[in-house]
Design a protein around this motif. Structure first.
Motif, PDB file in Angstrom:
ATOM      1  N   GLN A  34      40.832  37.646  39.526  1.00 47.97           N
ATOM      2  CA  GLN A  34      41.097  38.546  40.489  1.00 47.97           C
ATOM      3  C   GLN A  34      41.819  39.791  39.950  1.00 47.97           C
ATOM      4  N   SER A  36      44.119  43.360  41.421  1.00 48.64           N
ATOM      5  CA  SER A  36      44.260  44.371  42.265  1.00 48.64           C
ATOM      6  C   SER A  36      44.407  45.623  41.942  1.00 48.64           C
ATOM      7  N   ARG A  48      43.279  47.405  46.944  1.00 50.98           N
ATOM      8  CA  ARG A  48      42.230  46.623  47.056  1.00 50.98           C
ATOM      9  C   ARG A  48      42.204  45.398  46.093  1.00 50.98           C
ATOM     10  N   VAL A  49      41.824  44.075  46.557  1.00 45.94           N
ATOM     11  CA  VAL A  49      42.039  43.126  45.706  1.00 45.94           C
ATOM     12  C   VAL A  49      40.495  42.605  45.497  1.00 45.94           C
ATOM     13  N   MET A  50      39.985  42.355  44.243  1.00 45.02           N
ATOM     14  CA  MET A  50      38.485  42.086  44.061  1.00 45.02           C
ATOM     15  C   MET A  50      38.640  40.492  43.363  1.00 45.02           C
ATOM     16  N   CYS A  51      37.936  39.583  44.062  1.00 47.01           N
ATOM     17  CA  CYS A  51      37.852  38.345  43.513  1.00 47.01           C
ATOM     18  C   CYS A  51      36.418  38.147  43.161  1.00 47.01           C
ATOM     19  N   PHE A  52      36.378  37.318  41.778  1.00 48.66           N
ATOM     20  CA  PHE A  52      35.084  37.287  40.954  1.00 48.66           C
ATOM     21  C   PHE A  52      34.650  35.791  41.057  1.00 48.66           C
ATOM     22  N   ALA A  66      39.270  40.291  34.681  1.00 47.80           N
ATOM     23  CA  ALA A  66      39.719  40.944  35.907  1.00 47.80           C
ATOM     24  C   ALA A  66      40.176  42.606  35.481  1.00 47.80           C
ATOM     25  N   GLN A  69      37.243  44.803  34.944  1.00 50.86           N
ATOM     26  CA  GLN A  69      36.607  45.051  36.031  1.00 50.86           C
ATOM     27  C   GLN A  69      37.334  46.081  36.993  1.00 50.86           C
ATOM     28  N   GLY A  70      38.777  46.031  37.020  1.00 52.95           N
ATOM     29  CA  GLY A  70      39.366  46.684  37.710  1.00 52.95           C
ATOM     30  C   GLY A  70      39.580  48.201  37.116  1.00 52.95           C
ATOM     31  N   TRP A  73      36.103  49.736  37.907  1.00 53.41           N
ATOM     32  CA  TRP A  73      36.182  50.426  39.323  1.00 53.41           C
ATOM     33  C   TRP A  73      36.715  51.608  39.486  1.00 53.41           C
TER      34      TRP A  73
END
Length: 81
Positions: A34, A36, A48-52, A66, A69-70, A73
């Motif tokens: 995850q 943030s 924005r919190v992204m979970c994979f 994570a 990925q952040g 983004w």
């Protein structure tokens, strides 16, 4: 069930964004990734919190994925403007 997200790693700052990996232990002993991505302050802040869906054998592997990925983004968001 509400999951608590903890920020164990030091956040990385890129421009106005603070990126923090927040890996989460899964019941099977593996780890979920995850991240943030936060910006702003006070009432003007967003997070924005992204979970994979991938799972990882170690907390560090999940955190590294994570964070990458952040960062991706943020780069894609800032290049679009």
């Amino acid at each position: 069930m509400i999951h608590t997200i903890t920020f164990e790693n030091n956040p990385v700052t890129v421009g106005k964004y603070r990126i923090a990996a927040c890996p989460r232990a899964l019941p099977c002993g593996r780890f979920a990734a995850q991240v943030s991505v936060a910006s702003g302050r006070g009432s003007a802040s967003t997070d924005r919190v992204m979970c994979f869906t991938n799972d990882f054998a170690t907390r560090d592997a999940a955190a590294s994925f994570a964070l990458a990925q952040g960062l991706d983004w943020v780069r894609s968001t800032t290049q679009a403007h």
